[in-house]
Design an enzyme around this catalytic site. Structure first.
Site, short mmCIF file in Angstrom:
data_model
loop_
_atom_site.label_atom_id
_atom_site.label_comp_id
_atom_site.label_asym_id
_atom_site.label_seq_id
_atom_site.Cartn_x
_atom_site.Cartn_y
_atom_site.Cartn_z
N ARG A 253 -27.26 -26.06 29.41
CA ARG A 253 -26.73 -26.98 30.12
C ARG A 253 -26.36 -26.97 31.81
O ARG A 253 -27.28 -25.55 32.03
CB ARG A 253 -24.75 -26.36 30.16
CG ARG A 253 -24.70 -27.09 28.92
CD ARG A 253 -24.12 -27.85 28.36
NE ARG A 253 -23.62 -28.55 26.65
CZ ARG A 253 -24.51 -28.64 25.81
NH1 ARG A 253 -26.02 -27.86 25.74
NH2 ARG A 253 -23.89 -29.04 25.01
N GLU A 281 -25.30 -34.90 33.86
CA GLU A 281 -26.93 -35.48 32.49
C GLU A 281 -28.11 -36.36 33.03
O GLU A 281 -28.87 -35.75 32.83
CB GLU A 281 -25.96 -36.11 31.48
CG GLU A 281 -27.10 -35.56 30.55
CD GLU A 281 -27.04 -34.74 29.17
OE1 GLU A 281 -27.80 -34.68 28.45
OE2 GLU A 281 -26.75 -33.33 30.21
N HIS A 300 -33.13 -35.07 27.51
CA HIS A 300 -32.05 -34.11 27.16
C HIS A 300 -32.38 -34.24 25.34
O HIS A 300 -31.80 -34.71 24.21
CB HIS A 300 -30.29 -34.05 26.88
CG HIS A 300 -29.22 -33.49 26.24
ND1 HIS A 300 -28.28 -32.66 26.46
CD2 HIS A 300 -29.93 -31.81 25.39
CE1 HIS A 300 -27.40 -32.68 26.14
NE2 HIS A 300 -28.12 -31.46 25.56
#
Length: 342
Positions: A253, A281, A300
């Site tokens: 994360r 993100e 991601h």
């Protein structure tokens, strides 16, 4: 096991996830396999637990097969699901939808986290190997120069012989990374406050303190869950302790890392970074990391995607079959570890 159906009786099962997750994961073969081990309720796939149709489905369900985008199973949702006994999750973390109310009611939970760990571990090992050879930087230079340098002039800082890899956390993914690194000529260090020196030795790694991990690793790979206690764990001091030219790999994360400090260190050329996650993100278009030569940002993508989703649904079908037969889950999520869930 809490009140499973009698062996041989297929439990009434509903699907709960976003429409996108359902389209990606639940192909005809998967639905057929699920229908062989349970009484699978037809549409809708639930992405909301408040409507009348959703509550009718919940009222019959003994098992929920969940995926990305499943709404929280809070008190109100559970009140509409009096027969619910188990949740089978087709992805990794259950933190987004399995609430304390589920644990208090004794609902059993399974997750495909172990299956999802493999592609993340594969990505991690690939990046460790590529950064050791400085493949991205050297490919960029080759493209610009259109000629090859003398390989005998290669600096001794380049290569994967005897490098030290530091792993932050022996999570599902961290342990898979350890397994995949075994064929290579690496020294592997581990920091995890829940793993003893003896347990680390059994894994084939050496347990070290947090600062020592950063001071002595050519690559530090982050695999710890994001919890209140771990937010910002990789701080300015730890980044400053990394050797010049070292690499930080983060597939966990973004909020685990002090991103401002990391950006400064990478922009200065002191360390490098491979980031599959950031905070936020997707970084703003003008964020300096986009243009840092020493940073590789990926969207991601390390976790299960494309044909890798098949592993997740295979686990879900297998877990549902075990539970229906009274054998319990092979991959249970334990209620006593809920505070440590990613």
């Amino acid at each position: 096991m809490r009140n499973p159906p009698p062996p041989g009786r297929r439990p009434n099962t509903a699907l709960a996830m976003s429409p996108g997750a359902a389209a990606a994961l639940l192909g005809p073969d998967v639905l057929t396999a699920l229908a062989e081990v349970c009484e699978l309720q037809g549409p809708p796939v639930l992405d909301d637990f408040t409507g009348a149709r959703a509550r009718a489905v919940l009222g019959r369900a003994e098992v929920l097969v969940t995926g990305w985008g499943c709404p929280p199973l809070d008190e109100a949702a559970l009140a509409a699901a009096p027969r619910l006994r188990a949740v089978v999750h087709t992805a990794g973390s259950v933190r987004g939808h399995v609430t304390r109310a589920c644990w208090e009611r004794g609902i059993e939970v399974s997750s495909a986290a172990a299956a999802n760990a493999l592609p993340v571990a594969e990505y991690t090992v690939a990046m460790i190997l590529l950064t050791g050879k400085q493949v991205l930087e050297r490919a960029r230079a080759f493209k610009a120069a259109r000629h090859r340098d003398d390989p005998l002039d290669t600096p001794r800082s380049i290569g994967n012989h005897g490098r030290t890899v530091g792993l932050l956390s022996a999570s599902h993914i961290g342990r898979r990374v350890v397994e995949l690194l075994r064929p290579y000529d690496f020294r592997v260090l581990l920091h995890d406050p829940y793993v003893t020196e003896e347990e680390a030795a059994a894994l084939g790694v050496r347990a070290v303190g947090l600062r020592e991990l950063f001071e002595h690793s050519d690559v530090v790979s982050v695999h710890t869950p994001l919890l209140p206690a771990t937010r910002g764990l990789v701080d300015r001091a730890l980044l400053a302790a990394m050797p010049r030219g070292a690499v930080l790999v983060n597939t966990a994360r973004g909020a685990l890392v002090d991103q401002d400090a990391l950006t400064e260190a990478v922009a200065a050329g002191r360390i490098r970074a491979v980031l599959d996650v950031t905070e936020p993100e997707v970084l703003p278009p003008d964020h300096p990391l986009w243009d840092c030569p020493g940073a590789l940002l990926t969207p991601h993508l390390a976790g299960s995607q494309g044909n890798e989703w098949e592993r997740l649904t295979d686990v879900a079908v297998s877990e549902l079959a075990r539970w229906a037969a009274g054998a319990g889950f092979a991959h249970p999520v334990r209620a006593d570890r809920q505070e440590l869930l990613a």
